[in-house]
Design a protein around this motif. Structure first.
Motif, mmCIF file in Angstrom:
data_model
loop_
_atom_site.group_PDB
_atom_site.id
_atom_site.type_symbol
_atom_site.label_atom_id
_atom_site.label_comp_id
_atom_site.label_asym_id
_atom_site.label_seq_id
_atom_site.Cartn_x
_atom_site.Cartn_y
_atom_site.Cartn_z
ATOM 1 N N THR A 29 0.842 -1.191 0.000
ATOM 2 C CA THR A 29 0.000 0.000 0.000
ATOM 3 C C THR A 29 0.876 1.238 0.000
ATOM 4 O O THR A 29 1.969 1.237 0.576
ATOM 5 C CB THR A 29 -0.931 0.012 1.225
ATOM 6 O OG1 THR A 29 -0.155 0.001 2.426
ATOM 7 C CG2 THR A 29 -1.859 -1.195 1.210
ATOM 8 N N ARG A 71 0.565 5.869 -0.546
ATOM 9 C CA ARG A 71 -0.217 7.080 -0.864
ATOM 10 C C ARG A 71 0.702 8.068 -1.576
ATOM 11 O O ARG A 71 1.780 8.394 -1.076
ATOM 12 C CB ARG A 71 -0.814 7.729 0.379
ATOM 13 C CG ARG A 71 -1.620 9.004 0.049
ATOM 14 C CD ARG A 71 -2.172 9.682 1.288
ATOM 15 N NE ARG A 71 -3.187 8.869 1.932
ATOM 16 C CZ ARG A 71 -3.855 9.238 3.028
ATOM 17 N NH1 ARG A 71 -3.588 10.424 3.588
ATOM 18 N NH2 ARG A 71 -4.764 8.448 3.570
ATOM 19 N N VAL A 113 4.671 0.346 -11.445
ATOM 20 C CA VAL A 113 3.451 1.137 -11.605
ATOM 21 C C VAL A 113 3.747 2.201 -12.653
ATOM 22 O O VAL A 113 4.505 3.141 -12.384
ATOM 23 C CB VAL A 113 3.016 1.778 -10.279
ATOM 24 C CG1 VAL A 113 1.745 2.597 -10.468
ATOM 25 C CG2 VAL A 113 2.811 0.705 -9.203
ATOM 26 N N GLN A 126 -0.777 5.163 -14.259
ATOM 27 C CA GLN A 126 -1.465 4.662 -13.071
ATOM 28 C C GLN A 126 -0.916 5.263 -11.778
ATOM 29 O O GLN A 126 -1.439 4.986 -10.699
ATOM 30 C CB GLN A 126 -1.354 3.143 -13.017
ATOM 31 C CG GLN A 126 -1.963 2.438 -14.213
ATOM 32 C CD GLN A 126 -1.745 0.940 -14.187
ATOM 33 O OE1 GLN A 126 -1.419 0.359 -13.153
ATOM 34 N NE2 GLN A 126 -1.902 0.295 -15.334
ATOM 35 N N SER A 131 -4.422 7.229 -2.216
ATOM 36 C CA SER A 131 -4.028 5.956 -1.620
ATOM 37 C C SER A 131 -4.226 4.836 -2.626
ATOM 38 O O SER A 131 -5.275 4.746 -3.276
ATOM 39 C CB SER A 131 -4.843 5.683 -0.355
ATOM 40 O OG SER A 131 -4.583 6.671 0.629
ATOM 41 N N GLN A 132 -3.219 3.967 -2.747
ATOM 42 C CA GLN A 132 -3.251 2.893 -3.729
ATOM 43 C C GLN A 132 -2.936 1.561 -3.056
ATOM 44 O O GLN A 132 -2.122 1.494 -2.128
ATOM 45 C CB GLN A 132 -2.234 3.147 -4.847
ATOM 46 C CG GLN A 132 -2.294 4.526 -5.474
ATOM 47 C CD GLN A 132 -3.564 4.747 -6.274
ATOM 48 O OE1 GLN A 132 -4.180 3.793 -6.745
ATOM 49 N NE2 GLN A 132 -3.962 5.992 -6.417
ATOM 50 N N ILE A 142 -1.397 -1.928 -4.293
ATOM 51 C CA ILE A 142 -0.670 -2.473 -5.434
ATOM 52 C C ILE A 142 -0.515 -3.979 -5.224
ATOM 53 O O ILE A 142 0.280 -4.412 -4.371
ATOM 54 C CB ILE A 142 0.730 -1.829 -5.582
ATOM 55 C CG1 ILE A 142 0.615 -0.296 -5.512
ATOM 56 C CG2 ILE A 142 1.379 -2.282 -6.870
ATOM 57 C CD1 ILE A 142 -0.219 0.323 -6.598
ATOM 58 N N TRP A 152 9.308 2.007 -1.868
ATOM 59 C CA TRP A 152 8.764 2.821 -2.956
ATOM 60 C C TRP A 152 9.930 3.518 -3.616
ATOM 61 O O TRP A 152 10.725 4.171 -2.941
ATOM 62 C CB TRP A 152 7.770 3.851 -2.405
ATOM 63 C CG TRP A 152 7.314 4.876 -3.393
ATOM 64 C CD1 TRP A 152 6.312 4.746 -4.310
ATOM 65 C CD2 TRP A 152 7.825 6.214 -3.550
ATOM 66 N NE1 TRP A 152 6.169 5.906 -5.036
ATOM 67 C CE2 TRP A 152 7.093 6.830 -4.595
ATOM 68 C CE3 TRP A 152 8.836 6.946 -2.920
ATOM 69 C CZ2 TRP A 152 7.331 8.133 -5.006
ATOM 70 C CZ3 TRP A 152 9.078 8.240 -3.336
ATOM 71 C CH2 TRP A 152 8.330 8.826 -4.364
#
Length: 236
Positions: A69, A71, A104, A108, A113-114, A116, A133
């Protein structure tokens, strides 16, 4: 904190600790250290060749991870990013073996908030993992939580080199790991209806079976196998 000999200032005698509670009966649960709100500014490295990471240790084993996860605050540079998961088998418990990597693309990499999904579910049997990240271009910013308490589990990654984040005492990143219940496929016949023990059957008789899903995954298109006496096994 009290009972300090010779104490002159008592206004700072407070020690704060955060306890993150996970409901393991839920279908999914997220492991992270950030709160609900961020500073609306975020963090991105000049030149776009950098990233951040969080060390995350599951509260139980085996832990079945399905996604990371993150953001994103802003992406004015139209850059993509990668989400990676590393084992803690490096020197001194630092990131070692790469367990998963997901790209990503810029299209996209939108703000917000994502969740993945991992390229494949990951079973963690011991220790911790590092969620990373990493920017694939300039002017993309990950969200930061600047409200205490802080986890001290934040890392900066510059040109592939990991180090404790320089502001780890005042920031947590919006990075996390999503767990799901370990998949259990277990279908069983738990009852019969229409027959009794010792019954004489002289004609066609309808028999019903009670089939239950005893696991935690949806099951369909399954076969029920049955046999009368010593006759052949029949499947339906």
């Amino acid at each position: 904190v009290s009972g300090i000999a010779g104490e002159l200032v008592t206004t700072n005698n407070v020690r704060v600790q955060e306890i993150v509670v996970v409901d393991t009966t839920a279908a999914t649960h997220d492991l992270n250290f950030h709160g609900a709100t961020d500073d609306a500014i975020g963090l991105g490295w000049n030149g776009g060749n950098g990233g951040v990471g969080m060390r995350i240790q599951p509260p139980y084993y085996p832990a079945f991870a399905t996604a990371t996860t993150v953001r994103i605050v802003s992406n004015t540079g139209g850059a993509g990013y990668t989400m990676k998961v590393y084992d803690d088998d490096g020197p001194g418990g630092m990131p070692g073996t790469l367990l998963d990597s997901v790209l990503v693309p810029a299209a996209q990499a939108v703000a917000g908030s994502q969740v993945i999904p991992l390229s494949a579910p990951l079973t963690i049997t011991s220790g911790a993992v590092y969620v990373q990240w990493y920017m694939l271009g300039a002017n993309i910013n990950i969200a930061q939580d600047i409200t205490p308490p802080f986890s001290l589990q934040t890392y900066e990654v510059l040109d592939g080199t990991w180090a404790e984040y320089r502001d780890r005492e005042s920031v947590d990143f919006f990075l996390g790991l999503r767990l799901a219940q370990v998949p259990v496929l277990d279908l069983g016949c738990t009852g019969f209806f229409g027959l009794t023990a010792g019954q004489d059957i002289g004609s066609q008789t309808a028999v019903r079976v009670w089939v239950n899903n005893l696991g935690n995954q949806p099951v369909s298109n399954y076969a029920v196998n049955y046999r009368f006496g010593t006759g052949p096994v029949t499947s339906q």
